[in-house]
Write a protein that holds these residues in place. Structure first.
Motif, PDB file in Angstrom:
ATOM      1  N   GLY A  71      -9.519 -14.102   8.334  1.00  0.00           N
ATOM      2  CA  GLY A  71      -9.792 -13.885   9.746  1.00  0.00           C
ATOM      3  C   GLY A  71      -8.670 -13.145  10.431  1.00  0.00           C
ATOM      4  N   HIS A  72      -8.401 -13.531  11.685  1.00  0.00           N
ATOM      5  CA  HIS A  72      -7.400 -12.822  12.471  1.00  0.00           C
ATOM      6  C   HIS A  72      -5.986 -13.062  11.960  1.00  0.00           C
ATOM      7  CE1 HIS A  72      -7.231 -16.865  14.157  1.00  0.00           C
ATOM      8  NE2 HIS A  72      -6.080 -16.566  14.700  1.00  0.00           N
ATOM      9  N   LYS A  73      -5.824 -14.030  11.052  1.00  0.00           N
ATOM     10  CA  LYS A  73      -4.497 -14.306  10.506  1.00  0.00           C
ATOM     11  C   LYS A  73      -4.319 -13.711   9.108  1.00  0.00           C
ATOM     12  CE  LYS A  73      -3.471 -18.547  13.068  1.00  0.00           C
ATOM     13  NZ  LYS A  73      -3.091 -19.973  12.959  1.00  0.00           N
ATOM     14  N   ALA A  74      -5.175 -12.767   8.724  1.00  0.00           N
ATOM     15  CA  ALA A  74      -5.043 -12.157   7.403  1.00  0.00           C
ATOM     16  C   ALA A  74      -3.661 -11.525   7.274  1.00  0.00           C
ATOM     17  CB  ALA A  74      -6.122 -11.089   7.217  1.00  0.00           C
ATOM     18  N   TYR A  75      -3.044 -11.719   6.142  1.00  0.00           N
ATOM     19  CA  TYR A  75      -1.663 -11.274   5.992  1.00  0.00           C
ATOM     20  C   TYR A  75      -1.453 -10.428   4.758  1.00  0.00           C
ATOM     21  CZ  TYR A  75      -2.220 -15.610   3.421  1.00  0.00           C
ATOM     22  OH  TYR A  75      -2.727 -16.598   2.617  1.00  0.00           O
ATOM     23  N   MET A  76      -2.495 -10.150   3.958  1.00  0.00           N
ATOM     24  CA  MET A  76      -2.313  -9.311   2.795  1.00  0.00           C
ATOM     25  C   MET A  76      -3.585  -8.512   2.545  1.00  0.00           C
ATOM     26  SD  MET A  76      -2.677 -11.863  -0.474  1.00  0.00           S
ATOM     27  CE  MET A  76      -2.967 -10.501  -1.601  1.00  0.00           C
ATOM     28  N   PRO A  77      -3.442  -7.326   1.950  1.00  0.00           N
ATOM     29  CA  PRO A  77      -4.637  -6.548   1.615  1.00  0.00           C
ATOM     30  C   PRO A  77      -5.466  -7.275   0.567  1.00  0.00           C
ATOM     31  CG  PRO A  77      -2.651  -5.205   1.555  1.00  0.00           C
ATOM     32  CD  PRO A  77      -2.211  -6.625   1.652  1.00  0.00           C
ATOM     33  N   SER A  78      -6.746  -6.964   0.493  1.00  0.00           N
ATOM     34  CA  SER A  78      -7.624  -7.629  -0.455  1.00  0.00           C
ATOM     35  C   SER A  78      -7.491  -7.065  -1.854  1.00  0.00           C
ATOM     36  CB  SER A  78      -9.083  -7.483   0.014  1.00  0.00           C
ATOM     37  OG  SER A  78      -9.429  -6.109   0.113  1.00  0.00           O
ATOM     38  N   HIS A  79      -6.814  -5.933  -1.996  1.00  0.00           N
ATOM     39  CA  HIS A  79      -6.641  -5.353  -3.326  1.00  0.00           C
ATOM     40  C   HIS A  79      -5.300  -4.635  -3.375  1.00  0.00           C
ATOM     41  CE1 HIS A  79      -8.341  -2.154  -0.827  1.00  0.00           C
ATOM     42  NE2 HIS A  79      -7.693  -1.309  -1.605  1.00  0.00           N
ATOM     43  N   ALA A  80      -4.792  -4.481  -4.595  1.00  0.00           N
ATOM     44  CA  ALA A  80      -3.523  -3.782  -4.775  1.00  0.00           C
ATOM     45  C   ALA A  80      -3.754  -2.284  -4.810  1.00  0.00           C
ATOM     46  CB  ALA A  80      -2.864  -4.238  -6.066  1.00  0.00           C
ATOM     47  N   THR A  81      -2.748  -1.537  -4.462  1.00  0.00           N
ATOM     48  CA  THR A  81      -2.808  -0.081  -4.552  1.00  0.00           C
ATOM     49  C   THR A  81      -1.610   0.419  -5.335  1.00  0.00           C
ATOM     50  OG1 THR A  81      -1.528   0.314  -2.537  1.00  0.00           O
ATOM     51  CG2 THR A  81      -3.906   0.002  -2.274  1.00  0.00           C
ATOM     52  N   THR A  82      -1.734   1.602  -5.866  1.00  0.00           N
ATOM     53  CA  THR A  82      -0.609   2.181  -6.610  1.00  0.00           C
ATOM     54  C   THR A  82       0.589   2.385  -5.685  1.00  0.00           C
ATOM     55  OG1 THR A  82      -1.598   4.359  -6.221  1.00  0.00           O
ATOM     56  CG2 THR A  82      -2.038   3.326  -8.340  1.00  0.00           C
ATOM     57  N   GLN A  83       0.322   2.691  -4.409  1.00  0.00           N
ATOM     58  CA  GLN A  83       1.427   2.874  -3.463  1.00  0.00           C
ATOM     59  C   GLN A  83       2.214   1.577  -3.298  1.00  0.00           C
ATOM     60  OE1 GLN A  83      -1.689   3.781  -2.955  1.00  0.00           O
ATOM     61  NE2 GLN A  83      -1.769   5.943  -2.319  1.00  0.00           N
ATOM     62  N   MET A  84       1.504   0.455  -3.220  1.00  0.00           N
ATOM     63  CA  MET A  84       2.181  -0.838  -3.108  1.00  0.00           C
ATOM     64  C   MET A  84       3.041  -1.105  -4.336  1.00  0.00           C
ATOM     65  SD  MET A  84      -0.863  -3.296  -1.781  1.00  0.00           S
ATOM     66  CE  MET A  84      -1.911  -2.863  -0.406  1.00  0.00           C
ATOM     67  N   PHE A  85       2.469  -0.846  -5.500  1.00  0.00           N
ATOM     68  CA  PHE A  85       3.176  -1.153  -6.746  1.00  0.00           C
ATOM     69  C   PHE A  85       4.440  -0.314  -6.879  1.00  0.00           C
ATOM     70  CE2 PHE A  85       3.631  -0.613 -11.446  1.00  0.00           C
ATOM     71  CZ  PHE A  85       3.996  -1.921 -11.720  1.00  0.00           C
ATOM     72  N   PHE A  86       4.322   0.996  -6.673  1.00  0.00           N
ATOM     73  CA  PHE A  86       5.498   1.849  -6.814  1.00  0.00           C
ATOM     74  C   PHE A  86       6.493   1.621  -5.678  1.00  0.00           C
ATOM     75  CE2 PHE A  86       2.457   4.380  -9.399  1.00  0.00           C
ATOM     76  CZ  PHE A  86       3.174   4.347 -10.597  1.00  0.00           C
ATOM     77  N   GLY A  87       5.981   1.259  -4.506  1.00  0.00           N
ATOM     78  CA  GLY A  87       6.892   0.907  -3.423  1.00  0.00           C
ATOM     79  C   GLY A  87       7.701  -0.334  -3.744  1.00  0.00           C
ATOM     80  N   SER A  88       7.052  -1.323  -4.374  1.00  0.00           N
ATOM     81  CA  SER A  88       7.769  -2.547  -4.748  1.00  0.00           C
ATOM     82  C   SER A  88       8.784  -2.270  -5.854  1.00  0.00           C
ATOM     83  CB  SER A  88       6.783  -3.623  -5.196  1.00  0.00           C
ATOM     84  OG  SER A  88       6.057  -3.222  -6.342  1.00  0.00           O
ATOM     85  N   ILE A  89       8.472  -1.344  -6.770  1.00  0.00           N
ATOM     86  CA  ILE A  89       9.448  -0.954  -7.797  1.00  0.00           C
ATOM     87  C   ILE A  89      10.679  -0.349  -7.138  1.00  0.00           C
ATOM     88  CG2 ILE A  89       9.896   0.654  -9.702  1.00  0.00           C
ATOM     89  CD1 ILE A  89       7.038   0.305 -10.612  1.00  0.00           C
TER      90      ILE A  89
END
Length: 436
Positions: A71-89
């Motif tokens: 709901g309005h308190k959602a805090y994470m995307p529902s799926h991972a993306t390559t941008q997220m993964f490489f950003g975390s690296i």
């Protein structure tokens, strides 16, 4: 004036203690990364496989999913993306480079960095802890230093750390349920306090070192006066330890061990750290345990504390983003190794300067994030545009300083890699010649 001197002395002592803690954490992470990359790389590939598989399937399923779940308190995307993964690296790489070069834990970069790119504080804490747990469990389950563990010290310490982590996790979750903005403000305030003390100490230390005033200090006796007093308390049950150092060994009541474990677990669960930076000075200088026994016990408690806290207190409530955790793990493992090699080519005073700047960058980053969060909660009155501008300024300062430091380390590494290999070959040739 005397009050000011006492206050400054107290802050300096606290900063020195935090610096010693960070150094202990840095040594642990360097050894851990070597263990995983050189001996357990197959296990690393196995752990990363599900993440890579999920990223490969992203294009096929992402189009049919909403951007966020909940709901309005959602805090994470529902799926991972390559941008997220490489950003975390990239985030993990920066933290690893800092750890390797400075020889002190660079984990203070991880949670502020994740929060700066929009991850809720509680999610950043849970994800950071899970990445530490994955690193510890891969590198140390069969580690030779596990033989150094005093089982009963470990049992009582973990009892305290699990209790502390339970309370810390409950505090974080309760604040988040009340207000996500207040949760971010609380976690940011904790980092402001810790990084403020550590950063200004590091800056003062660099000034002394650049003036030639920094002198080596004599090694501290493992059993301090305070530790001797604790060991003399006639309380039961007791734990005996260090029989290999002192004839008959030493003994201490279990209650100080439990209290130390509680503090470590509570701080670890609040900040998203492993707690190792606290364990070492508390056990050596507070309880009087030898460094030999402390190292093994510290490894064991990190596994149990981060495992319990990240899974039981955060993951089962949805506060761990596994793709980001694995990316940070991969980046930090590589970064620590590269940074450690750079220390052979750079002056210590230069490293200290960057160390102070990166810590203060984290301090400024979280300090600049506070007005916007407190404004959302309603504790202060400020225009949203002004709060956003302050937050953006803190983010720019943080990533600029940490990014410049990381690029500088990478540049030095690339330029000096050939010299390092030649020196290592010469050393091996010398050893072979001596063997003949």
């Amino acid at each position: 004036m005397s009050t000011f001197k006492r206050l400054w002395g107290s802050l300096h002592a606290a900063g020195e203690c935090l610096h010693a803690m960070a150094q202990a954490q840095g040594r642990f992470e360097l050894e851990l990364s070597r263990e995983i990359l050189y001996r357990r790389w197959k296990l690393l590939v196995l752990v990363l496989f599900p993440v890579l598989l999920g990223l490969g399937m992203e294009a096929a399923v992402a189009a049919g999913l909403p951007d966020h779940l909940g709901g309005h308190k959602a805090y994470m995307p529902s799926h991972a993306t390559t941008q997220m993964f490489f950003g975390s690296i990239l985030v993990g790489l920066m933290a690893g480079l800092i750890t390797g070069v400075i020889g002190a834990g660079g984990g203070y970069v991880l949670t502020p960095a994740l929060m700066s790119i929009g991850v809720k504080g509680i999610m950043a804490v849970g994800t950071d802890q899970f990445h530490l747990f994955a690193k510890a469990i891969m590198g140390t389950v069969l580690h030779r230093k596990m033989g150094n563990v005093n089982v009963w010290i470990a049992v009582w310490f973990v009892l305290g750390s699990v209790t502390g982590a339970s309370l810390g996790g409950m505090v974080n979750r309760s604040i988040y349920q009340k207000s996500p903005a207040l949760s971010d403000a609380f976690i940011s305030a904790v980092y402001v306090f810790m990084l403020g003390i550590l950063g200004f100490y590091a800056l003062a230390d660099w000034i002394r070192m650049s003036r030639g005033a920094a002198k080596g200090k004599p090694s501290t006796e493992a059993t301090t006066r305070f530790a001797k007093w604790l060991q003399s308390l006639p309380l039961k049950p007791r734990v005996r330890f260090d029989e290999h150092i002192v004839p008959g060994g030493r003994s201490i009541a279990v209650y100080p061990i439990i209290i130390c474990g509680f503090i470590v677990g509570f701080v670890a669960a609040i900040m998203g750290v492993g707690g190792g930076f606290l364990t070492f000075p508390m056990m050596v200088y507070g309880l009087g345990v030898s460094t030999f026994t402390t190292v093994g016990t510290d490894i064991l408690q990190i596994i149990f504390t981060t495992g319990y806290s990240s899974i039981v207190q955060y993951a089962i409530y949805g506060y761990v983003f596994y793709t980001v955790a694995m990316g940070m793990l991969l980046g930090s493992l590589v970064g620590v190794q590269m940074g450690a090699l750079v220390t052979k080519m750079v002056k210590g005073v230069t490293i200290r300067a960057f160390y102070a700047l990166t810590i203060l960058a984290g301090f400024v980053n979280r300090l600049c994030a506070l007005p916007g969060k407190l404004n959302e909660v309603g504790w202060i009155s400020m225009s949203k545009s002004a709060a956003a501008a302050i937050n953006v300024g803190g983010t720019i300062v943080f990533f600029a300083l940490v990014g410049i430091f990381s690029l500088w380390i990478l540049g030095v590494f690339v330029k000096g890699a050939g010299k390092i290999r030649e020196a290592e070959r010469a050393a091996l040739a010398g050893q072979a010649g001596a063997g003949r």
